[in-house]
Design an enzyme around this catalytic site. Structure first.
Site, short mmCIF file in Angstrom:
data_model
loop_
_atom_site.label_atom_id
_atom_site.label_comp_id
_atom_site.label_asym_id
_atom_site.label_seq_id
_atom_site.Cartn_x
_atom_site.Cartn_y
_atom_site.Cartn_z
N PRO A 9 -41.73 -8.78 0.23
CG PRO A 9 -42.03 -10.57 -1.22
CD PRO A 9 -42.50 -9.17 -0.96
CG ASN A 10 -37.74 -12.82 1.43
OD1 ASN A 10 -37.89 -13.49 2.44
ND2 ASN A 10 -38.16 -13.24 0.24
NE ARG A 17 -28.39 -15.95 3.11
CZ ARG A 17 -29.14 -15.97 1.99
NH1 ARG A 17 -30.40 -15.64 2.04
NH2 ARG A 17 -28.62 -16.31 0.83
CE1 TYR A 22 -31.61 -6.90 -3.37
CE2 TYR A 22 -31.01 -8.91 -2.20
CZ TYR A 22 -31.65 -8.28 -3.24
OH TYR A 22 -32.34 -9.02 -4.17
CG ASN A 73 -38.25 -2.81 -3.19
OD1 ASN A 73 -38.60 -3.69 -3.98
ND2 ASN A 73 -37.01 -2.69 -2.75
CB ALA A 76 -39.85 -11.84 -5.04
CD GLU A 97 -40.85 -0.83 -10.44
OE1 GLU A 97 -40.98 -0.11 -11.47
OE2 GLU A 97 -40.73 -2.05 -10.49
CG HIS A 99 -36.64 -2.54 -7.96
ND1 HIS A 99 -37.31 -3.52 -7.27
CD2 HIS A 99 -37.46 -2.13 -8.94
CE1 HIS A 99 -38.49 -3.70 -7.83
NE2 HIS A 99 -38.61 -2.86 -8.84
NE ARG A 106 -29.99 -9.07 -8.55
CZ ARG A 106 -30.69 -9.26 -7.44
NH1 ARG A 106 -31.40 -8.25 -6.93
NH2 ARG A 106 -30.69 -10.43 -6.83
O1 CA2 Z 1 -33.43 -4.68 -5.60
C1 CA2 Z 1 -34.51 -4.73 -5.00
O2 CA2 Z 1 -34.89 -3.89 -4.21
C2 CA2 Z 1 -35.41 -5.96 -5.18
O3 CA2 Z 1 -36.76 -5.49 -5.18
C3 CA2 Z 1 -35.16 -6.86 -4.00
C4 CA2 Z 1 -35.91 -8.18 -4.09
C5 CA2 Z 1 -35.69 -8.85 -5.43
O4 CA2 Z 1 -36.51 -10.00 -5.55
C6 CA2 Z 1 -36.00 -7.91 -6.59
O5 CA2 Z 1 -35.73 -8.58 -7.80
C7 CA2 Z 1 -35.17 -6.66 -6.51
C8 CA2 Z 1 -35.42 -9.16 -3.02
C9 CA2 Z 1 -35.48 -8.66 -1.63
C10 CA2 Z 1 -34.87 -9.72 -0.76
O6 CA2 Z 1 -34.05 -9.11 0.19
C11 CA2 Z 1 -33.12 -9.91 0.80
C12 CA2 Z 1 -32.56 -9.36 1.92
C13 CA2 Z 1 -31.61 -10.08 2.61
C14 CA2 Z 1 -31.22 -11.32 2.17
C15 CA2 Z 1 -31.81 -11.86 1.04
C16 CA2 Z 1 -32.77 -11.14 0.35
#
Ligand code: CA2
Length: 143
Positions: A9-10, A17, A22, A73, A76, A97, A99, A106
């Site tokens: 997700p996301n 953002r 990221y 990946n 969340a 896996e 990230h 974090r």
């Molecule tokens: O670091 C990573 O790849 C994560 O898997 C990214 C997830 C986060 O919940 C994990 O703890 C670590 C979040 C991805 C959300 O991506 C976004 C992209 C643009 C704006 C906001 C969030």
């Protein structure tokens, strides 16, 4: 070798953002980097992104008997999903896996990974390059 690359997700919002965490590159850039790696390494790669836990579980189940490796990946869902953990265990396909960020540096809740418990390797904090490293890891150990 056939590899399934799964994003949770996301991640489709990458580059839109939170560039501080990221990076500035977009999800389309990530897809292109993975496609390029597939071409260079002579691998068959399918990519899939979903914001829905059950869809990711379905995709993992469908990979059974079709793919030799998974790069995942779970975003969340990493920190919450026993369903994704169980699906990875059920298919028993070697999974790596990934990230983008260094989850260990974090919030404490990001330091628990359920999916990681079914993975042969974890790469964190290497940005998009982590996906390339995960693909190369699977090729080196499981091709
Ligand atoms: O670091 C990573 O790849 C994560 O898997 C990214 C997830 C986060 O919940 C994990 O703890 C670590 C979040 C991805 C959300 O991506 C976004 C992209 C643009 C704006 C906001 C969030």
């Amino acid at each position: 070798m056939k590899i399934l690359v799964l994003n949770g997700p996301n991640l489709n919002m990458l580059g839109i953002r939170e560039p501080g965490i990221y990076g500035k590159n977009t999800f389309a850039d990530l897809l292109a980097l993975i496609e390029k790696t597939a071409r260079e390494e002579n691998l068959e790669i399918e990519q899939y992104q979903s914001n829905h836990e059950g869809c990711l579980v379905d995709k993992i189940q469908e990979a059974y008997g079709k793919f030799d490796g998974i790069v995942i990946n779970p975003a969340a869902y990493t920190h919450t999903s026993v369903a994704i953990l169980d699906a990875l265990k059920a298919v028993s396909i070697p999974a790596v896996e990934v990230h983008i960020s260094d989850v260990d540096a974090r919030e404490p809740f990001r330091q628990i990974s359920y999916a990681g418990m079914a993975c042969v390797h974890t790469i964190k904090g290497r940005g998009f390059e982590g996906y390339r490293e995960a693909i190369l890891y699977l090729k080196e150990h499981y091709a």
